[in-house]
Scaffold this motif. Structure first.
Motif, short mmCIF file in Angstrom:
data_model
loop_
_atom_site.label_atom_id
_atom_site.label_comp_id
_atom_site.label_asym_id
_atom_site.label_seq_id
_atom_site.Cartn_x
_atom_site.Cartn_y
_atom_site.Cartn_z
N LEU A 26 34.10 -20.75 54.58
CA LEU A 26 35.50 -20.38 54.76
C LEU A 26 36.15 -19.86 53.47
CD1 LEU A 26 37.79 -20.30 56.88
CD2 LEU A 26 38.46 -22.58 56.11
N ASP A 27 35.84 -20.48 52.33
CA ASP A 27 36.49 -20.06 51.08
C ASP A 27 36.26 -18.58 50.80
OD1 ASP A 27 37.42 -22.62 50.65
OD2 ASP A 27 35.78 -23.18 49.29
N GLN A 28 35.00 -18.16 50.96
CA GLN A 28 34.68 -16.76 50.66
C GLN A 28 35.23 -15.83 51.73
OE1 GLN A 28 32.61 -19.27 50.26
NE2 GLN A 28 31.99 -19.15 48.09
N VAL A 62 43.89 -22.10 54.29
CA VAL A 62 43.77 -22.69 52.95
C VAL A 62 44.32 -24.12 52.96
CG1 VAL A 62 44.69 -22.54 50.58
CG2 VAL A 62 43.73 -20.51 51.69
N SER A 63 45.40 -24.36 53.69
CA SER A 63 45.94 -25.72 53.67
C SER A 63 45.04 -26.68 54.45
CB SER A 63 47.39 -25.76 54.14
OG SER A 63 47.47 -25.46 55.49
N LEU A 64 44.39 -26.19 55.50
CA LEU A 64 43.44 -27.06 56.19
C LEU A 64 42.26 -27.38 55.27
CD1 LEU A 64 43.43 -25.29 59.69
CD2 LEU A 64 44.24 -27.62 59.21
N ARG A 65 41.77 -26.35 54.58
CA ARG A 65 40.63 -26.52 53.68
C ARG A 65 40.97 -27.44 52.52
NH1 ARG A 65 35.85 -27.43 52.14
NH2 ARG A 65 34.95 -26.15 50.52
N GLY A 66 42.23 -27.38 52.05
CA GLY A 66 42.63 -28.20 50.91
C GLY A 66 43.16 -29.56 51.34
N GLY A 67 43.26 -29.80 52.64
CA GLY A 67 43.85 -31.03 53.13
C GLY A 67 42.86 -32.18 53.22
N PRO A 68 43.32 -33.31 53.75
CA PRO A 68 42.49 -34.52 53.81
C PRO A 68 41.19 -34.33 54.60
CG PRO A 68 44.53 -34.78 55.09
CD PRO A 68 44.67 -33.54 54.30
N GLU A 69 41.19 -33.41 55.55
CA GLU A 69 39.97 -33.18 56.34
C GLU A 69 39.24 -31.92 55.86
OE1 GLU A 69 38.97 -35.42 58.35
OE2 GLU A 69 40.82 -36.61 58.35
N GLY A 70 39.57 -31.53 54.63
CA GLY A 70 39.07 -30.26 54.10
C GLY A 70 37.56 -30.08 54.14
N ALA A 71 36.83 -31.17 53.97
CA ALA A 71 35.37 -31.06 53.95
C ALA A 71 34.85 -30.48 55.26
CB ALA A 71 34.74 -32.41 53.68
N HIS A 72 35.57 -30.75 56.35
CA HIS A 72 35.15 -30.20 57.65
C HIS A 72 35.37 -28.70 57.73
CE1 HIS A 72 34.51 -34.14 59.33
NE2 HIS A 72 35.72 -34.53 58.96
N TYR A 73 36.14 -28.19 56.80
CA TYR A 73 36.45 -26.76 56.83
C TYR A 73 35.61 -25.96 55.82
CZ TYR A 73 40.20 -27.88 60.03
OH TYR A 73 40.91 -28.32 61.14
N LEU A 74 34.47 -26.53 55.46
CA LEU A 74 33.57 -25.83 54.54
C LEU A 74 33.11 -24.50 55.14
CD1 LEU A 74 31.81 -25.80 51.96
CD2 LEU A 74 30.02 -26.91 53.31
N SER A 75 32.70 -24.54 56.39
CA SER A 75 32.21 -23.31 57.03
C SER A 75 32.87 -23.15 58.40
CB SER A 75 30.69 -23.35 57.18
OG SER A 75 30.33 -24.31 58.17
N LEU A 76 32.75 -21.97 58.95
CA LEU A 76 33.30 -21.73 60.29
C LEU A 76 32.60 -22.65 61.29
CD1 LEU A 76 34.48 -19.35 58.80
CD2 LEU A 76 33.89 -17.87 60.72
N GLN A 77 31.29 -22.84 61.07
CA GLN A 77 30.53 -23.70 61.97
C GLN A 77 31.03 -25.15 61.92
OE1 GLN A 77 29.39 -21.28 60.07
NE2 GLN A 77 28.14 -19.99 61.37
N SER A 78 31.26 -25.65 60.70
CA SER A 78 31.70 -27.05 60.61
C SER A 78 33.14 -27.19 61.11
CB SER A 78 31.55 -27.58 59.18
OG SER A 78 32.34 -26.86 58.26
N MET A 79 33.94 -26.16 60.91
CA MET A 79 35.32 -26.18 61.43
C MET A 79 35.33 -26.26 62.96
SD MET A 79 38.22 -23.17 61.16
CE MET A 79 37.39 -22.01 62.26
N VAL A 80 34.51 -25.43 63.58
CA VAL A 80 34.44 -25.42 65.05
C VAL A 80 34.00 -26.79 65.56
CG1 VAL A 80 33.10 -24.49 66.99
CG2 VAL A 80 34.13 -22.93 65.33
N GLN A 81 32.96 -27.31 64.93
CA GLN A 81 32.43 -28.61 65.36
C GLN A 81 33.49 -29.70 65.22
OE1 GLN A 81 29.24 -30.07 62.97
NE2 GLN A 81 28.56 -31.56 64.50
#
Ligand code: 1PZ
Length: 212
Positions: A26-28, A62-81
């Motif tokens: 997601l970052d890239q 960016v706020s989801l990625r930087g938030g408390p559950e941010g680790a889940h937003y590492l990739s699109l795949q992990s976000m979907v899951q």
């Protein structure tokens, strides 16, 4: 990253977003979009309403990625899951944005659809199939427009007419003289296409392509 748009930087970001196992980081991905916002901004104020919407969507991600559950937003795949498992996909009470209806998945879906537009548009420009305004509205009618209400379609149509002709547009890409810029564009389209296809398959597999 400089303030000036660079096509190469955008390609690099999208290429770097792809992992060896074809996950999309997601970052890239966001970084690639930030680059595109610079191009939009350099096109002038008529494109401001488009750029504002993209910036808004990027800041949600960016706020989801930087938030408390941010680790889940590492990739699109992990976000979907994660969002599927937690019932957030349709936009439940999101702990970060605090708003109902704003999931990472639905936000990214809007950018994903726009990436298809971009792929069609830049492909047409690189193959010299018409002027930027013509190619832009053709690509739009073949992709994004079906997801937009009339009022947005007409505002977009007005903005497209303000696009510069081919050579000045190619110079704005900051990738050298027009012939060289065309070559760089030719390299960009497959990268955008790969990111698009992987996302499309991921969303399709989980039946997420029509998130409200
Ligand atoms: C080079 C010229 C740029 C042309 C861009 C072509 C796309 C025109 C889209 C105009 C729509 C912008 C206004 C906001 C619309 C939003 O309602 C929708 C849906 O989001 P929702 O309301 O559901 O939250 N937003 C989008 O569809 C995302 C549009 C992103 C457009 C990105 C353009 C990328 C430009 C790249 C650089 C040239």
């Amino acid at each position: 990253m400089s303030e000036e748009f660079s096509l190469q930087e955008v390609i690099d970001s999208f290429r770097l977003s792809l992992s060896d196992s074809k996950e999309i980081f997601l970052d890239q991905y966001v970084e690639g979009w930030r680059g595109l916002v610079k191009l939009l901004n350099s096109l002038g104020s008529v494109f401001g309403f488009i750029s504002k919407d993209v910036v808004n969507k990027l800041s949600i991600l960016v706020s989801l990625r930087g938030g408390p559950e941010g680790a889940h937003y590492l990739s699109l795949q992990s976000m979907v899951q994660y969002e599927l498992q937690s019932g957030l996909v349709e936009g439940g009470d999101n702990p970060v944005s605090g708003t109902r209806g704003v999931s990472g998945c639905r936000t990214l879906l809007r950018l994903h659809r726009a990436l298809r537009w971009l792929q069609l548009f830049l492909g047409g420009v690189s193959r010299d199939e018409g002027t930027p305004p013509t190619l832009c509205s053709l690509a739009y009618s073949q992709s994004l427009s079906q997801h937009h209400p009339w009022v947005i379609r007409s505002a977009a149509g007005l903005a497209f007419r303000m696009l510069p002709p081919r050579d000045p547009f190619l110079r704005m890409l900051n990738a050298g003289e027009p012939p060289q810029a065309v070559e760089v564009l030719g390299g960009a389209v497959p990268v955008l296409g790969e990111v698009y296809t992987i996302t499309e398959e991921l969303y399709s597999k989980h039946d997420l392509l029509n998130l409200p």
